[in-house]
Design a protein around this motif. Structure first.
Motif, mmCIF file in Angstrom:
data_model
loop_
_atom_site.group_PDB
_atom_site.id
_atom_site.type_symbol
_atom_site.label_atom_id
_atom_site.label_comp_id
_atom_site.label_asym_id
_atom_site.label_seq_id
_atom_site.Cartn_x
_atom_site.Cartn_y
_atom_site.Cartn_z
ATOM 1 N N SER A 1 0.841 -1.208 0.000
ATOM 2 C CA SER A 1 0.000 0.000 0.000
ATOM 3 C C SER A 1 0.872 1.252 0.000
ATOM 4 C CB SER A 1 -0.957 -0.003 1.196
ATOM 5 O OG SER A 1 -0.244 0.009 2.414
ATOM 6 N N ASP B 1 2.232 1.561 -3.564
ATOM 7 C CA ASP B 1 1.190 2.030 -4.491
ATOM 8 C C ASP B 1 0.969 3.532 -4.337
ATOM 9 O OD1 ASP B 1 0.879 -0.536 -5.426
ATOM 10 O OD2 ASP B 1 -0.893 -0.979 -4.218
ATOM 11 N N HIS B 2 0.977 4.008 -3.098
ATOM 12 C CA HIS B 2 0.728 5.434 -2.837
ATOM 13 C C HIS B 2 1.822 6.311 -3.436
ATOM 14 C CE1 HIS B 2 -0.930 8.884 -0.713
ATOM 15 N NE2 HIS B 2 0.300 9.187 -0.318
#
Length: 366
Positions: free
Chosen positions: A173, A176-177
Protein backbone atom coordinates in the motif's frame (compact mmCIF):
# COMPACT_ATOMS: atom_id res chain seq x y z
CA UNK A 1 10.08 15.05 16.61
CA UNK A 2 11.99 11.76 16.32
CA UNK A 3 15.23 11.44 14.41
CA UNK A 4 14.24 8.01 13.08
CA UNK A 5 11.11 5.85 13.23
CA UNK A 6 11.09 2.24 12.12
CA UNK A 7 7.92 0.49 11.07
CA UNK A 8 7.66 -2.83 12.92
CA UNK A 9 9.86 -4.71 15.35
CA UNK A 10 10.86 -7.67 13.20
CA UNK A 11 14.31 -9.09 12.48
CA UNK A 12 15.62 -6.27 10.27
CA UNK A 13 14.03 -3.54 12.38
CA UNK A 14 15.39 -4.74 15.71
CA UNK A 15 18.87 -5.39 14.35
CA UNK A 16 19.10 -2.05 12.55
CA UNK A 17 17.92 -0.11 15.58
CA UNK A 18 20.45 -1.56 18.01
CA UNK A 19 23.25 -0.47 15.64
CA UNK A 20 22.11 3.14 15.17
CA UNK A 21 23.78 6.11 16.95
CA UNK A 22 22.80 6.20 20.62
CA UNK A 23 22.34 9.98 20.67
CA UNK A 24 19.53 9.87 18.10
CA UNK A 25 15.89 9.89 19.22
CA UNK A 26 14.57 6.56 17.93
CA UNK A 27 11.21 4.80 17.97
CA UNK A 28 10.04 1.38 16.77
CA UNK A 29 6.32 1.00 16.10
CA UNK A 30 5.13 -2.62 16.26
CA UNK A 31 1.66 -3.58 15.05
CA UNK A 32 1.21 -6.53 17.40
CA UNK A 33 1.84 -7.11 21.08
CA UNK A 34 4.80 -9.41 20.32
CA UNK A 35 8.33 -8.30 19.40
CA UNK A 36 10.32 -10.38 16.90
CA UNK A 37 7.48 -12.80 16.07
CA UNK A 38 9.12 -14.39 13.04
CA UNK A 39 12.48 -14.76 14.79
CA UNK A 40 10.68 -16.61 17.58
CA UNK A 41 9.21 -19.02 15.01
CA UNK A 42 12.46 -19.64 13.12
CA UNK A 43 13.77 -23.18 13.18
CA UNK A 44 10.59 -24.23 15.00
CA UNK A 45 11.64 -22.14 17.98
CA UNK A 46 15.31 -23.22 17.83
CA UNK A 47 16.25 -20.09 15.83
CA UNK A 48 17.82 -21.00 12.49
CA UNK A 49 19.23 -17.48 12.11
CA UNK A 50 21.55 -17.81 9.11
CA UNK A 51 23.19 -20.19 6.62
CA UNK A 52 26.88 -20.58 5.71
CA UNK A 53 26.01 -20.92 2.01
CA UNK A 54 24.55 -17.41 1.70
CA UNK A 55 24.90 -16.06 -1.86
CA UNK A 56 22.84 -14.68 -4.72
CA UNK A 57 22.10 -18.15 -6.11
CA UNK A 58 19.91 -18.89 -3.09
CA UNK A 59 17.65 -15.88 -3.70
CA UNK A 60 15.08 -14.71 -6.25
CA UNK A 61 14.31 -11.09 -7.11
CA UNK A 62 15.19 -8.23 -9.38
CA UNK A 63 18.82 -7.04 -9.59
CA UNK A 64 19.92 -10.19 -7.79
CA UNK A 65 23.47 -9.56 -9.04
CA UNK A 66 23.81 -6.84 -6.34
CA UNK A 67 23.45 -9.32 -3.49
CA UNK A 68 26.93 -10.83 -3.26
CA UNK A 69 28.55 -7.40 -2.89
CA UNK A 70 26.18 -6.64 0.00
CA UNK A 71 26.76 -10.02 1.62
CA UNK A 72 30.51 -9.32 1.55
CA UNK A 73 29.80 -6.43 3.92
CA UNK A 74 27.86 -8.60 6.37
CA UNK A 75 27.21 -12.28 5.79
CA UNK A 76 26.74 -15.41 7.88
CA UNK A 77 30.17 -15.43 9.58
CA UNK A 78 29.81 -11.78 10.62
CA UNK A 79 26.45 -12.52 12.27
CA UNK A 80 27.88 -15.60 14.02
CA UNK A 81 30.88 -13.60 15.32
CA UNK A 82 28.67 -10.69 16.37
CA UNK A 83 26.47 -12.92 18.49
CA UNK A 84 29.46 -14.83 19.93
CA UNK A 85 31.05 -11.52 20.93
CA UNK A 86 27.85 -10.84 22.87
CA UNK A 87 27.86 -14.21 24.60
CA UNK A 88 25.43 -16.03 22.29
CA UNK A 89 26.81 -19.30 20.93
CA UNK A 90 25.64 -21.09 17.80
CA UNK A 91 26.02 -24.46 16.09
CA UNK A 92 25.97 -25.73 12.51
CA UNK A 93 23.63 -28.45 11.27
CA UNK A 94 22.95 -30.00 7.85
CA UNK A 95 22.68 -27.86 4.70
CA UNK A 96 24.72 -25.05 6.24
CA UNK A 97 22.04 -24.12 8.77
CA UNK A 98 23.25 -22.14 11.79
CA UNK A 99 21.11 -22.32 14.93
CA UNK A 100 21.45 -21.03 18.46
CA UNK A 101 23.31 -23.49 20.69
CA UNK A 102 20.62 -22.93 23.33
CA UNK A 103 17.87 -24.03 20.88
CA UNK A 104 15.84 -21.10 22.21
CA UNK A 105 14.89 -18.31 19.80
CA UNK A 106 13.68 -16.28 22.78
CA UNK A 107 17.36 -15.82 23.72
CA UNK A 108 18.01 -13.84 20.53
CA UNK A 109 14.85 -11.73 20.74
CA UNK A 110 15.54 -10.86 24.40
CA UNK A 111 19.10 -9.87 23.41
CA UNK A 112 17.76 -7.55 20.71
CA UNK A 113 15.27 -5.97 23.10
CA UNK A 114 17.95 -5.43 25.75
CA UNK A 115 20.39 -3.88 23.27
CA UNK A 116 17.72 -1.57 21.87
CA UNK A 117 16.88 -0.33 25.35
CA UNK A 118 20.59 0.23 26.06
CA UNK A 119 20.82 2.14 22.78
CA UNK A 120 18.02 4.46 23.84
CA UNK A 121 15.42 3.09 21.43
CA UNK A 122 11.79 3.28 22.45
CA UNK A 123 9.61 0.33 21.36
CA UNK A 124 5.86 0.87 21.21
CA UNK A 125 3.73 -2.24 20.60
CA UNK A 126 0.11 -2.66 19.49
CA UNK A 127 0.46 0.40 17.26
CA UNK A 128 -0.66 -0.19 13.69
CA UNK A 129 0.72 2.26 11.15
CA UNK A 130 -1.94 3.32 8.65
CA UNK A 131 0.06 5.68 6.45
CA UNK A 132 3.43 7.34 5.94
CA UNK A 133 3.12 10.88 4.61
CA UNK A 134 6.08 12.82 3.22
CA UNK A 135 6.25 16.49 4.14
CA UNK A 136 8.88 19.00 3.03
CA UNK A 137 11.66 17.92 5.40
CA UNK A 138 10.03 15.26 7.56
CA UNK A 139 7.50 12.41 7.64
CA UNK A 140 4.15 12.03 9.37
CA UNK A 141 3.48 8.50 10.62
CA UNK A 142 -0.25 8.05 11.09
CA UNK A 143 -1.66 5.35 13.39
CA UNK A 144 -5.20 4.72 14.63
CA UNK A 145 -4.69 6.93 17.67
CA UNK A 146 -1.60 9.12 17.12
CA UNK A 147 0.48 11.00 14.58
CA UNK A 148 4.26 10.81 14.95
CA UNK A 149 6.73 13.17 13.30
CA UNK A 150 10.19 12.02 12.22
CA UNK A 151 13.11 13.21 10.12
CA UNK A 152 13.73 9.74 8.72
CA UNK A 153 11.69 6.56 8.36
CA UNK A 154 12.67 2.93 7.85
CA UNK A 155 10.08 0.51 6.49
CA UNK A 156 10.81 -2.96 7.90
CA UNK A 157 7.28 -4.34 7.77
CA UNK A 158 8.26 -7.66 6.20
CA UNK A 159 6.22 -9.64 3.68
CA UNK A 160 2.59 -10.70 3.96
CA UNK A 161 2.99 -14.38 4.89
CA UNK A 162 2.16 -15.84 8.30
CA UNK A 163 -1.30 -14.28 8.92
CA UNK A 164 -1.18 -15.75 12.43
CA UNK A 165 1.43 -13.12 13.36
CA UNK A 166 -0.60 -10.37 11.69
CA UNK A 167 1.64 -9.96 8.66
CA UNK A 168 0.10 -7.54 6.20
CA UNK A 169 0.50 -5.90 2.81
CA UNK A 170 1.45 -2.50 4.25
CA UNK A 171 4.63 -2.33 2.12
CA UNK A 172 2.48 -2.71 -1.00
CA UNK A 173 0.00 0.00 0.00
CA UNK A 174 2.92 2.32 0.74
CA UNK A 175 4.47 1.49 -2.64
CA UNK A 176 1.19 2.03 -4.49
CA UNK A 177 0.73 5.43 -2.84
CA UNK A 178 4.19 6.63 -3.87
CA UNK A 179 4.21 4.87 -7.25
CA UNK A 180 7.06 2.54 -6.42
CA UNK A 181 7.46 -0.54 -8.59
CA UNK A 182 6.54 -3.86 -6.97
CA UNK A 183 6.38 -7.56 -7.66
CA UNK A 184 3.01 -8.74 -6.35
CA UNK A 185 3.20 -11.36 -3.58
CA UNK A 186 2.96 -15.09 -4.13
CA UNK A 187 3.06 -17.91 -1.57
CA UNK A 188 6.56 -19.37 -1.28
CA UNK A 189 8.41 -22.10 0.63
CA UNK A 190 5.30 -24.25 0.79
CA UNK A 191 3.90 -27.48 -0.65
CA UNK A 192 2.61 -27.91 -4.21
CA UNK A 193 -0.79 -29.41 -5.00
CA UNK A 194 -1.00 -31.75 -8.00
CA UNK A 195 -3.75 -33.29 -10.15
CA UNK A 196 -2.68 -36.85 -9.40
CA UNK A 197 -4.13 -38.71 -6.40
CA UNK A 198 -1.28 -39.59 -4.08
CA UNK A 199 -3.24 -41.03 -1.13
CA UNK A 200 -1.50 -44.37 -1.60
CA UNK A 201 1.85 -42.67 -0.98
CA UNK A 202 0.77 -40.27 1.79
CA UNK A 203 3.47 -39.48 4.37
CA UNK A 204 6.11 -41.55 2.62
CA UNK A 205 9.21 -39.85 1.24
CA UNK A 206 11.85 -40.48 -1.40
CA UNK A 207 15.10 -38.89 -2.57
CA UNK A 208 14.79 -37.86 -6.21
CA UNK A 209 16.02 -35.55 -8.96
CA UNK A 210 13.31 -32.97 -9.62
CA UNK A 211 12.79 -31.27 -12.96
CA UNK A 212 10.18 -28.66 -13.83
CA UNK A 213 9.30 -29.06 -17.51
CA UNK A 214 7.36 -27.06 -20.07
CA UNK A 215 6.73 -29.62 -22.79
CA UNK A 216 10.26 -31.04 -23.21
CA UNK A 217 12.12 -27.94 -22.05
CA UNK A 218 13.78 -28.20 -18.63
CA UNK A 219 13.08 -25.00 -16.67
CA UNK A 220 14.47 -25.98 -13.27
CA UNK A 221 16.50 -28.86 -11.82
CA UNK A 222 16.97 -29.72 -8.15
CA UNK A 223 17.44 -32.82 -6.03
CA UNK A 224 16.38 -33.71 -2.53
CA UNK A 225 13.85 -35.56 -0.43
CA UNK A 226 10.23 -35.30 -1.55
CA UNK A 227 7.42 -35.90 0.94
CA UNK A 228 4.14 -37.21 -0.53
CA UNK A 229 0.81 -36.11 0.93
CA UNK A 230 -2.83 -36.70 0.00
CA UNK A 231 -2.92 -33.30 -1.75
CA UNK A 232 0.51 -33.28 -3.41
CA UNK A 233 4.21 -32.95 -2.58
CA UNK A 234 6.14 -31.22 0.17
CA UNK A 235 9.56 -31.09 1.87
CA UNK A 236 12.47 -28.58 1.70
CA UNK A 237 13.37 -29.19 -1.95
CA UNK A 238 9.70 -28.73 -2.91
CA UNK A 239 9.55 -25.54 -0.83
CA UNK A 240 12.38 -24.12 -2.94
CA UNK A 241 10.66 -25.31 -6.12
CA UNK A 242 7.47 -23.53 -5.00
CA UNK A 243 9.42 -20.29 -4.55
CA UNK A 244 10.62 -20.53 -8.15
CA UNK A 245 7.21 -21.53 -9.53
CA UNK A 246 5.31 -18.75 -7.77
CA UNK A 247 7.85 -16.09 -8.68
CA UNK A 248 8.13 -16.94 -12.38
CA UNK A 249 4.74 -18.44 -13.19
CA UNK A 250 2.46 -17.11 -10.41
CA UNK A 251 -0.52 -19.49 -10.77
CA UNK A 252 -0.26 -20.31 -14.47
CA UNK A 253 0.91 -23.93 -14.16
CA UNK A 254 -1.24 -25.37 -16.97
CA UNK A 255 1.64 -26.30 -19.29
CA UNK A 256 4.07 -27.35 -16.58
CA UNK A 257 5.06 -30.80 -15.36
CA UNK A 258 7.15 -31.89 -12.38
CA UNK A 259 9.25 -34.94 -13.19
CA UNK A 260 10.70 -37.02 -10.36
CA UNK A 261 13.58 -39.33 -11.31
CA UNK A 262 13.88 -41.88 -8.51
CA UNK A 263 16.97 -44.15 -8.24
CA UNK A 264 16.30 -47.88 -7.87
CA UNK A 265 17.74 -47.96 -4.34
CA UNK A 266 15.04 -45.48 -3.25
CA UNK A 267 12.11 -47.55 -4.51
CA UNK A 268 9.79 -48.95 -1.84
CA UNK A 269 7.00 -51.48 -2.21
CA UNK A 270 4.45 -48.65 -1.99
CA UNK A 271 6.12 -46.71 -4.79
CA UNK A 272 6.55 -49.77 -6.96
CA UNK A 273 2.87 -50.61 -6.53
CA UNK A 274 1.80 -47.02 -7.26
CA UNK A 275 3.97 -46.75 -10.39
CA UNK A 276 2.89 -50.18 -11.63
CA UNK A 277 6.45 -50.64 -12.84
CA UNK A 278 8.63 -53.76 -13.05
CA UNK A 279 11.48 -54.40 -10.65
CA UNK A 280 15.09 -54.02 -11.76
CA UNK A 281 15.03 -50.63 -13.51
CA UNK A 282 17.96 -48.24 -12.95
CA UNK A 283 15.63 -45.28 -12.40
CA UNK A 284 11.89 -44.82 -11.99
CA UNK A 285 9.95 -41.84 -13.31
CA UNK A 286 6.94 -40.18 -11.67
CA UNK A 287 5.48 -37.21 -13.57
CA UNK A 288 3.07 -34.88 -11.76
CA UNK A 289 0.91 -31.98 -12.95
CA UNK A 290 1.06 -29.01 -10.54
CA UNK A 291 -2.19 -27.14 -9.98
CA UNK A 292 -1.43 -24.63 -7.25
CA UNK A 293 0.78 -23.65 -4.35
CA UNK A 294 -0.47 -24.23 -0.83
CA UNK A 295 -2.20 -21.30 0.85
CA UNK A 296 -0.64 -18.22 2.38
CA UNK A 297 -1.48 -19.72 5.79
CA UNK A 298 1.10 -22.47 5.15
CA UNK A 299 3.70 -20.41 3.26
CA UNK A 300 6.85 -19.68 5.27
CA UNK A 301 7.34 -16.49 3.23
CA UNK A 302 5.78 -14.62 0.34
CA UNK A 303 7.90 -13.78 -2.68
CA UNK A 304 7.59 -10.30 -4.16
CA UNK A 305 7.76 -6.85 -2.59
CA UNK A 306 9.03 -3.38 -3.46
CA UNK A 307 11.50 -3.84 -6.31
CA UNK A 308 15.13 -3.89 -5.24
CA UNK A 309 15.88 -1.43 -8.04
CA UNK A 310 13.97 1.21 -6.07
CA UNK A 311 16.67 1.42 -3.36
CA UNK A 312 20.38 2.30 -3.40
CA UNK A 313 23.24 0.49 -1.67
CA UNK A 314 22.17 1.97 1.68
CA UNK A 315 18.57 0.77 1.14
CA UNK A 316 17.35 4.34 0.79
CA UNK A 317 14.58 4.90 -1.74
CA UNK A 318 15.97 6.61 -4.84
CA UNK A 319 12.73 8.58 -5.22
CA UNK A 320 12.40 9.67 -1.59
CA UNK A 321 15.32 10.91 0.52
CA UNK A 322 15.57 9.58 4.08
CA UNK A 323 13.05 6.81 3.52
CA UNK A 324 14.56 3.31 3.71
CA UNK A 325 13.19 -0.20 3.01
CA UNK A 326 14.67 -3.33 4.59
CA UNK A 327 14.42 -7.13 4.60
CA UNK A 328 11.37 -8.96 3.30
CA UNK A 329 9.56 -5.75 2.34
CA UNK A 330 11.83 -5.81 -0.72
CA UNK A 331 11.55 -8.09 -3.75
CA UNK A 332 14.36 -10.39 -2.59
CA UNK A 333 13.30 -13.82 -1.31
CA UNK A 334 15.59 -16.58 -0.10
CA UNK A 335 15.24 -20.33 -0.20
CA UNK A 336 14.40 -22.44 2.83
CA UNK A 337 16.91 -23.04 5.64
CA UNK A 338 16.36 -19.38 6.63
CA UNK A 339 18.37 -17.49 4.04
CA UNK A 340 15.73 -14.79 4.55
CA UNK A 341 16.88 -13.96 8.08
CA UNK A 342 20.41 -13.32 6.82
CA UNK A 343 18.91 -10.98 4.22
CA UNK A 344 17.28 -9.10 7.11
CA UNK A 345 20.58 -8.83 9.02
CA UNK A 346 22.54 -7.71 5.94
CA UNK A 347 20.06 -5.06 4.82
CA UNK A 348 19.80 -3.74 8.39
CA UNK A 349 23.60 -3.61 8.75
CA UNK A 350 24.08 -1.71 5.47
CA UNK A 351 21.39 0.80 6.41
CA UNK A 352 22.71 1.33 9.95
CA UNK A 353 26.29 1.69 8.67
CA UNK A 354 25.16 4.54 6.45
CA UNK A 355 23.57 6.30 9.45
CA UNK A 356 26.71 5.80 11.53
CA UNK A 357 28.92 7.15 8.74
CA UNK A 358 26.70 10.20 8.34
CA UNK A 359 26.72 10.74 12.09
CA UNK A 360 30.53 10.55 12.21
CA UNK A 361 30.82 13.12 9.42
CA UNK A 362 28.48 15.47 11.24
CA UNK A 363 30.40 15.06 14.53
CA UNK A 364 33.74 15.71 12.77
CA UNK A 365 32.51 19.06 11.44
CA UNK A 366 31.45 20.36 14.86
Amino acid sequence: MFDVIIIWAGASGLFCWMLLPKDKKKLILEKTGTIGSKVLLSGKGRCNFTNTMVGKNHYLGDQRERLDQLFKLFWAQEMIKFLMHNGIESKEEENGRILLKSNKSRQLVDFFIQKNHENGTKIQTETEVLAIEKEADHFLIRTKTEIFTTKKVILASGGCSFPKIWASEFAFSFADHYQLKTKRPQAALCGITVQEKLDQLSWSSVFAKIQVLEKEKILLEKEGTVLFTHWGISGPVIFNTSLWLGYHYEKNFKNLRIKLTIPADQITKRLLSYLKAPKGLKNYILTLRPTNLRSRDEAKVMSGGILFEEVNEHFELKKMSWAFVLGEALNITGETWWFNLQWCWTSAFCCASFFLKKNSLIESTK
